[in-house]
Write a protein that holds these residues in place. Structure first.
Motif, short mmCIF file in Angstrom:
data_model
loop_
_atom_site.label_atom_id
_atom_site.label_comp_id
_atom_site.label_asym_id
_atom_site.label_seq_id
_atom_site.Cartn_x
_atom_site.Cartn_y
_atom_site.Cartn_z
N ASP A 169 9.80 15.89 72.04
CA ASP A 169 11.15 15.77 72.61
C ASP A 169 11.16 14.50 73.45
O ASP A 169 10.81 14.51 74.62
N ILE A 179 16.50 17.80 73.23
CA ILE A 179 16.45 18.66 72.04
C ILE A 179 16.49 20.12 72.45
O ILE A 179 17.27 20.92 71.92
N ARG A 183 19.63 22.96 72.08
CA ARG A 183 19.38 24.28 71.47
C ARG A 183 19.93 25.38 72.38
O ARG A 183 20.61 26.31 71.94
#
Length: 193
Positions: A169, A179, A183
């Motif tokens: 990431d 990232i 999510r």
């Protein structure tokens, strides 16, 4: 209708990273004591503080989706925080030269009204070059990274201090793993695109 989004942080680095998502958001200081607990590991400290920041702001703004984050440099299990001044930054970089350490970057997303709460941590392995005292001093005078965990800004001149960065990431080293944040925001019902 999308809930308001709040970044529970006064970090200009996190603010700049979150702006990449092109979502409207507010910034609110979480006003959380960041003192490590006795015997607390760097990973536990980062996770606890990310959650505490998100929950503190969510308590004041229950209808908002709140992002909290914290980063702790981990040198063989010892937490290294923000140095605050030139002398402490010099000591940190002298201890890290020629060594690998882990930057533990935790993120939490919380919404009081919906009951949503999620957190995750990104671990970034960073290898520092064997640095001379002169190189350390020149770097610190050029960039003054006294508000950065581990005394180095990889997004700036600090990249010259490093031999390697290993992460899944890439924004985690700067202070907010986008990232993982994306999510969790999707899971909280935030539309990103």
């Amino acid at each position: 209708m999308q809930r308001p989004l709040i970044l529970a942080s006064t970090s200009p680095y996190r603010r700049e990273l979150l702006q990449r998502l092109r979502l409207p958001f507010d910034v609110v200081s979480p006003e959380v004591d960041e003192t490590p607990l006795p015997g607390e590991t760097p990973q536990s400290l980062a996770q606890r503080l990310a959650l505490a920041k998100a929950h503190a702001v969510a308590a004041r703004f229950p209808d908002a989706v709140v992002i909290g984050s914290d980063q702790v440099a981990d040198l063989d299990g010892e937490p290294l925080g923000k140095p605050g001044d030139h002398a402490r930054a010099t000591t940190q970089l002298q201890r890290m030269r020629g060594r690998a350490l882990i930057f533990q970057t935790a993120v939490a997303v919380v919404c009081g009204a919906s009951g949503f709460s999620s957190h995750d941590i990104a671990r970034v392995r960073v290898v520092f070059r064997p640095l001379s005292d002169e190189a350390i001093d020149a770097y610190l005078r050029a960039e003054t990274p006294y508000d950065c965990a581990g005394s180095a800004k990889s997004e700036g001149l600090g990249i010259a201090l490093l031999d390697a960065i290993d992460s899944d990431d890439p924004t985690a080293l700067v202070g907010l793993p986008l990232i993982r944040t994306c999510r969790m925001l999707r899971a909280a019902g935030v539309t990103l695109l």
